[in-house]
Design an enzyme around this catalytic site. Sequence first.
Site, PDB file in Angstrom:
ATOM      1  CE1 TYR A 139     -14.723 -23.230  -1.358  1.00 35.04           C
ATOM      2  CE2 TYR A 139     -15.960 -21.263  -1.934  1.00 35.04           C
ATOM      3  CZ  TYR A 139     -14.784 -21.858  -1.538  1.00 35.04           C
ATOM      4  OH  TYR A 139     -13.671 -21.089  -1.331  1.00 35.04           O
ATOM      5  CG  ASP A 199       9.125 -45.991 -18.029  1.00 35.02           C
ATOM      6  OD1 ASP A 199       8.774 -46.050 -19.206  1.00 35.02           O
ATOM      7  OD2 ASP A 199       8.840 -45.030 -17.286  1.00 35.02           O
ATOM      8  N   GLY A 238      18.902 -50.126 -18.324  1.00 34.78           N
ATOM      9  CA  GLY A 238      18.272 -49.125 -17.469  1.00 34.78           C
ATOM     10  C   GLY A 238      17.035 -49.656 -16.783  1.00 34.78           C
ATOM     11  CB  ALA A 239      13.947 -47.865 -15.786  1.00 37.53           C
ATOM     12  CB  ALA A 240      12.619 -50.793 -19.729  1.00 43.58           C
ATOM     13  CG  ASP A 289       8.860 -41.805 -19.832  1.00 45.19           C
ATOM     14  OD1 ASP A 289       8.788 -43.049 -19.728  1.00 45.19           O
ATOM     15  OD2 ASP A 289       8.375 -41.191 -20.798  1.00 45.19           O
ATOM     16  CE  LYS A 345       3.333 -43.978 -20.497  1.00 43.65           C
ATOM     17  NZ  LYS A 345       3.616 -45.383 -20.775  1.00 43.65           N
ATOM     18  CG  ASN A 383       4.548 -48.977 -20.348  1.00 41.06           C
ATOM     19  OD1 ASN A 383       3.812 -48.259 -21.011  1.00 41.06           O
ATOM     20  ND2 ASN A 383       5.775 -48.607 -19.980  1.00 41.06           N
TER      21      ASN A 383
END
Length: 414
Positions: free
Chosen positions: A38, A161, A195-197, A136, A93, A317
């Site tokens: 520090y 995703d 969707g995304a996946a 997500d 995750k 994933n």
Amino acid sequence: MSDFRQKALDYHQFPSPGKISVELTTPAANVDDLALAYSPGVAEPVKEIAADPNAAYKYTAKGNMVAVISNGTAILGLGNLGPLASKPVMEGKALLFKRFAGLDSIDIEVKHRTTEEFINTVANIADTFGGINLEDIKAPECFEIEKELIKRCKIPIFHDDQHGTAIVTAAGMLNALEIQGKRIEDVRIVCMGAGAAAVACMELLIKCGAQRERIYMLDRQGVIHTRRDNLTEHKALFANNTDKRTLEDVMDGADVFLGVSGPDLLPPETLSLMAQNPIVFACSNPDPEIKPELAHEVRDDLIMATGRSDYPNQVNNVLCFPFIFRGALDVRATAINDEMKVAAVNALRSVSKEPVPEEVLVASNIASLTFGREYIIPKPMDPRLCKRIATAVAQAAIDSNVAQIEQLPDDYLA
Ligand SMILES: NC(=O)C1=CN([C@@H]2O[C@H](COP(=O)(O)OP(=O)(O)OC[C@H]3O[C@@H](n4cnc5c(N)ncnc54)[C@H](OP(=O)(O)O)[C@@H]3O)[C@@H](O)[C@H]2O)C=CC1
Ligand SMILES: CC(=O)C(=O)O
Ligand SMILES: [Mg+2]
């Protein structure tokens, strides 16, 4: 309350709330240590970084740190439950990054009003990290978010995703097709979810040889076809020139079903309409589009996968994101490009075909695992994955000119 539900809640509550904590890597026992850690010692690396931003990789944790960032709009298959409710998944995750790839990771849940506000928030903190794993975030916003962040940030931005799922799905699918004796160029594919996946999985399968006109994608309104006028940009790419309108219509004679939508959407009687030797990846989490036991009741010729750990063939994933980031960060890649994704697919496929180490059998509580209908893809706890996927990805980054470190050490991940 069921035993399992209570067990899951206890797991998250004890021994201390949540699943991750921060550890120190340097001594902080006495005044001499503090003077270095520090004030006044910390001023020295500050000045180095101010003079050269790359010095952050030398003097801070940046180079081994991934942020897992969500807004909670598509939490697994549970839907839009908001940022705070997504925190257990994002901590999860982070746990997986550390457990499988030795990467430090922190979850960040963002509350926002507009898509632009989310993008600005992430872009403004991006330099803190070696990479950003978006998680997500629902379609269609996820596409714009990822595209803008890739433009604005100098570190890898990866919507798990989309691309993590697509890489694992492609690896598992190519293996499953090989086992069922079918060519990807010939098969009729039904994709439940748009969707995304779904979009990323189908785009990567097309890169692997699937024919766009043999893909039937469905959303909540049924089959996506050219006469629908309400399609978003990404759904429009999959508009099929067809008279088929329902799941039953497209499943009749289909070779492949990929579910990236929601629980229990594939009735067993619809599965029975599929062609011989079908492949069903029911990947919605935690509850798949069809339960494996139900699917096996109506078909004895299928290959079945889910996103879960408690059935054979986990297409999830987790088999990609820890390792692709390991490789990307180790060569300080500025992006995760298609070459790196393809390298991950190939590495994952090849590990599946090799003899399985004893420790994986023990961890899986199973006597043997051999490439075949019940083992199309490695188990996440396979210790070979980190080195094999990260090395392939890092080399692909070097070869495709997105790496800032041009050579892997001889003992890389030994
Ligand atoms: N196994 C794995 O590794 C992964 C699994 N997934 C799973 O995939 C699912 C989707 O995730 P993601 O793509 O991120 O989410 P998105 O919100 O981006 O997409 C969800 C899609 O599912 C469609 N959908 C939802 N309910 C139905 C229904 N009843 N009938 C038809 N379509 C439906 C939606 O249709 P509409 O467009 O009309 O709203 C939308 O297109 C989740 O269940 C998630 O757990 C996701 C990533 C990884
Ligand atoms: C596995 C995962 O990322 C999901 O279901 O959203
Ligand atoms: Mg997810």
